[in-house]
Design a protein around this motif. Sequence first.
Motif, PDB file in Angstrom:
ATOM      1  N   ARG A 183       0.859  -1.188   0.000  1.00 53.05           N
ATOM      2  CA  ARG A 183       0.000   0.000   0.000  1.00 53.05           C
ATOM      3  C   ARG A 183       0.893   1.235   0.000  1.00 53.05           C
ATOM      4  NH1 ARG A 183      -5.153   1.881   2.449  1.00 53.05           N
ATOM      5  NH2 ARG A 183      -5.537  -0.172   3.351  1.00 53.05           N
ATOM      6  N   LYS A 184       0.775   2.045  -1.050  1.00 57.68           N
ATOM      7  CA  LYS A 184       1.581   3.254  -1.152  1.00 57.68           C
ATOM      8  C   LYS A 184       1.153   4.278  -0.105  1.00 57.68           C
ATOM      9  CE  LYS A 184       4.136   2.283  -4.785  1.00 57.68           C
ATOM     10  NZ  LYS A 184       5.606   2.162  -4.698  1.00 57.68           N
ATOM     11  N   ALA A 185       2.129   5.023   0.389  1.00 53.00           N
ATOM     12  CA  ALA A 185       1.822   6.119   1.308  1.00 53.00           C
ATOM     13  C   ALA A 185       1.112   7.235   0.551  1.00 53.00           C
ATOM     14  CB  ALA A 185       3.101   6.656   1.944  1.00 53.00           C
ATOM     15  N   ALA A 186       0.176   7.907   1.236  1.00 53.17           N
ATOM     16  CA  ALA A 186      -0.491   9.054   0.623  1.00 53.17           C
ATOM     17  C   ALA A 186       0.505  10.143   0.304  1.00 53.17           C
ATOM     18  CB  ALA A 186      -1.585   9.582   1.548  1.00 53.17           C
ATOM     19  N   ALA A 187       1.534  10.285   1.139  1.00 51.45           N
ATOM     20  CA  ALA A 187       2.590  11.264   0.900  1.00 51.45           C
ATOM     21  C   ALA A 187       3.857  10.806   1.604  1.00 51.45           C
ATOM     22  CB  ALA A 187       2.178  12.644   1.400  1.00 51.45           C
ATOM     23  N   VAL A 188       4.996  11.045   0.969  1.00 54.85           N
ATOM     24  CA  VAL A 188       6.294  10.795   1.583  1.00 54.85           C
ATOM     25  C   VAL A 188       7.105  12.070   1.394  1.00 54.85           C
ATOM     26  CG1 VAL A 188       8.363   9.377   1.640  1.00 54.85           C
ATOM     27  CG2 VAL A 188       6.177   8.344   1.001  1.00 54.85           C
ATOM     28  N   ALA A 189       7.429  12.739   2.483  1.00 58.87           N
ATOM     29  CA  ALA A 189       8.111  14.025   2.386  1.00 58.87           C
ATOM     30  C   ALA A 189       9.318  14.057   3.301  1.00 58.87           C
ATOM     31  CB  ALA A 189       7.157  15.162   2.750  1.00 58.87           C
ATOM     32  N   CYS A 190      10.304  14.847   2.912  1.00 61.78           N
ATOM     33  CA  CYS A 190      11.518  15.029   3.701  1.00 61.78           C
ATOM     34  C   CYS A 190      11.644  16.490   4.100  1.00 61.78           C
ATOM     35  CB  CYS A 190      12.731  14.595   2.887  1.00 61.78           C
ATOM     36  SG  CYS A 190      14.309  14.963   3.670  1.00 61.78           S
ATOM     37  N   VAL A 191      11.842  16.736   5.383  1.00 63.02           N
ATOM     38  CA  VAL A 191      12.117  18.089   5.865  1.00 63.02           C
ATOM     39  C   VAL A 191      13.631  18.257   5.804  1.00 63.02           C
ATOM     40  CG1 VAL A 191      11.772  19.753   7.714  1.00 63.02           C
ATOM     41  CG2 VAL A 191      10.109  17.934   7.361  1.00 63.02           C
ATOM     42  N   VAL A 192      14.101  18.916   4.776  1.00 62.70           N
ATOM     43  CA  VAL A 192      15.530  18.944   4.488  1.00 62.70           C
ATOM     44  C   VAL A 192      16.285  19.749   5.542  1.00 62.70           C
ATOM     45  CG1 VAL A 192      15.164  18.659   2.013  1.00 62.70           C
ATOM     46  CG2 VAL A 192      15.237  20.951   2.982  1.00 62.70           C
ATOM     47  N   GLY A 193      17.561  19.376   5.732  1.00 60.43           N
ATOM     48  CA  GLY A 193      18.401  20.096   6.676  1.00 60.43           C
ATOM     49  C   GLY A 193      18.133  19.784   8.128  1.00 60.43           C
ATOM     50  N   THR A 194      17.488  18.648   8.395  1.00 58.24           N
ATOM     51  CA  THR A 194      17.145  18.292   9.774  1.00 58.24           C
ATOM     52  C   THR A 194      17.810  16.981  10.170  1.00 58.24           C
ATOM     53  OG1 THR A 194      15.133  17.197   8.973  1.00 58.24           O
ATOM     54  CG2 THR A 194      14.919  19.470   9.730  1.00 58.24           C
ATOM     55  N   ARG A 195      17.900  16.755  11.480  1.00 59.63           N
ATOM     56  CA  ARG A 195      18.419  15.507  12.010  1.00 59.63           C
ATOM     57  C   ARG A 195      17.270  14.675  12.583  1.00 59.63           C
ATOM     58  NH1 ARG A 195      23.831  15.399  11.921  1.00 59.63           N
ATOM     59  NH2 ARG A 195      23.819  13.538  13.228  1.00 59.63           N
ATOM     60  N   HIS A 196      17.625  13.473  13.008  1.00 58.77           N
ATOM     61  CA  HIS A 196      16.611  12.508  13.438  1.00 58.77           C
ATOM     62  C   HIS A 196      15.741  13.041  14.567  1.00 58.77           C
ATOM     63  CE1 HIS A 196      14.790   8.619  14.018  1.00 58.77           C
ATOM     64  NE2 HIS A 196      15.341   8.440  15.216  1.00 58.77           N
ATOM     65  N   GLN A 197      16.286  13.904  15.420  1.00 61.66           N
ATOM     66  CA  GLN A 197      15.540  14.417  16.569  1.00 61.66           C
ATOM     67  C   GLN A 197      14.616  15.577  16.203  1.00 61.66           C
ATOM     68  OE1 GLN A 197      18.841  14.133  16.260  1.00 61.66           O
ATOM     69  NE2 GLN A 197      19.859  13.421  18.116  1.00 61.66           N
ATOM     70  N   TRP A 198      14.489  15.903  14.927  1.00 58.87           N
ATOM     71  CA  TRP A 198      13.793  17.131  14.531  1.00 58.87           C
ATOM     72  C   TRP A 198      12.346  17.182  14.993  1.00 58.87           C
ATOM     73  CZ3 TRP A 198      11.689  13.429  11.482  1.00 58.87           C
ATOM     74  CH2 TRP A 198      10.551  13.723  10.756  1.00 58.87           C
ATOM     75  N   ILE A 199      11.740  16.043  15.229  1.00 60.89           N
ATOM     76  CA  ILE A 199      10.325  16.005  15.588  1.00 60.89           C
ATOM     77  C   ILE A 199      10.122  16.194  17.088  1.00 60.89           C
ATOM     78  CG2 ILE A 199      10.133  13.527  16.047  1.00 60.89           C
ATOM     79  CD1 ILE A 199       7.692  15.615  13.937  1.00 60.89           C
ATOM     80  N   SER A 200      11.208  16.191  17.869  1.00 64.17           N
ATOM     81  CA  SER A 200      11.094  16.272  19.327  1.00 64.17           C
ATOM     82  C   SER A 200      11.341  17.689  19.822  1.00 64.17           C
ATOM     83  CB  SER A 200      12.086  15.314  19.994  1.00 64.17           C
ATOM     84  OG  SER A 200      13.390  15.840  19.923  1.00 64.17           O
ATOM     85  N   ASP A 201      10.982  17.934  21.080  1.00 59.72           N
ATOM     86  CA  ASP A 201      11.192  19.260  21.663  1.00 59.72           C
ATOM     87  C   ASP A 201      12.660  19.501  22.000  1.00 59.72           C
ATOM     88  OD1 ASP A 201      11.415  17.517  23.768  1.00 59.72           O
ATOM     89  OD2 ASP A 201       9.995  18.555  25.072  1.00 59.72           O
ATOM     90  N   ALA A 202      13.513  18.489  21.854  1.00 58.65           N
ATOM     91  CA  ALA A 202      14.939  18.662  22.126  1.00 58.65           C
ATOM     92  C   ALA A 202      15.565  19.726  21.242  1.00 58.65           C
ATOM     93  CB  ALA A 202      15.678  17.335  21.929  1.00 58.65           C
ATOM     94  N   THR A 203      14.970  19.974  20.080  1.00 63.67           N
ATOM     95  CA  THR A 203      15.530  20.975  19.163  1.00 63.67           C
ATOM     96  C   THR A 203      15.308  22.398  19.661  1.00 63.67           C
ATOM     97  OG1 THR A 203      13.484  20.966  17.855  1.00 63.67           O
ATOM     98  CG2 THR A 203      15.234  19.473  17.160  1.00 63.67           C
ATOM     99  N   PHE A 204      14.576  22.572  20.774  1.00 62.68           N
ATOM    100  CA  PHE A 204      14.334  23.897  21.337  1.00 62.68           C
ATOM    101  C   PHE A 204      14.942  24.054  22.732  1.00 62.68           C
ATOM    102  CE2 PHE A 204      11.089  23.532  18.098  1.00 62.68           C
ATOM    103  CZ  PHE A 204      11.074  24.797  17.526  1.00 62.68           C
ATOM    104  N   TRP A 205      15.708  23.087  23.187  1.00 60.10           N
ATOM    105  CA  TRP A 205      16.234  23.138  24.543  1.00 60.10           C
ATOM    106  C   TRP A 205      17.345  24.172  24.726  1.00 60.10           C
ATOM    107  CZ3 TRP A 205      16.867  17.186  25.835  1.00 60.10           C
ATOM    108  CH2 TRP A 205      15.588  16.634  26.000  1.00 60.10           C
TER     109      TRP A 205
END
Length: 284
Positions: A183-205
């Motif tokens: 089953r294909k994903a509805a969308a596959v996107a990359c947030v360029v210039g980010t690291r694996h932790q980009w989705i966490s609040d650690a990027t604002f500590w």
Amino acid sequence: GRELGAAGAIVVLVEHEDGSGSYAEDACTGEVLRPQPPPRNYSGSRRELIRWRRPFLRKRVEELRQVVDFVHQTAGGVPKSVARQGPGEDAGRGLLFDLMSLADPSAVILAGHSFGTASVLLALQQGLAGLVRGALLYDPWLAPVPDRAINAGVPVPYSIFLSGEWAGYSHEVARIRALGRRRKAAAVACVVGTRHQWISDATFWLPQFMLRHLRVLGPADRQLAHAATVQATRLALDELLSERPCRAVFRPTFRAWALGPVESSLTSNLAVLHPQLSLDLMPL
């Protein structure tokens, strides 16, 4: 989750008690649960990784099942504050039931990041697919998942979002491709210039230069990367929850291109809200 809450979603954060996280507390006893180290003589092979992580995933799948069951049992119910409460009942619990009375049990979306995507995938394959509307997978770490489960695919509509770091790992991208064969994903996107932790609040500590030195933050401006992720997530949610999905696909122009009658509105909304989205298409 704060931005999604502001958009009208009820965000339930699951603190897994499987011992894979850096910190957790037992919900019943309050005991602090320390991270569980790998077994003695662990070599790091994928076979050993799958064997080591199997009980972690079993625990996580059961926890997700309990949470989804709770949502379905309480969503749309009678607000606790207007129902009869027992003597000494926890006021916080009443507020929780008040909140859940506003929820729509037909609009449940599971989301996971890294090892959390493995938990979501297996939970969906083991009975939750019929209880949720879709899934959002951020930097899927599928190495701990047996190939047969990866090849079985995601049994509900889903979208995938990758950090720039994760998109550069060929072995992870190969497993993501395998995941989408059925089953294909509805969308596959990359947030360029980010690291694996980009989705966490650690990027604002800490200040950005310090987080880059610690390899928590990539070269992208964290505010722009955060804005891109939030807006893309909201577009994906709109599609997953729509009665007539528009099949949004994210383009390198940092705009969403939709096939259907809402094409112009999606494109213009993105361009107006975030004209510098650091978002790119992943051709899987």
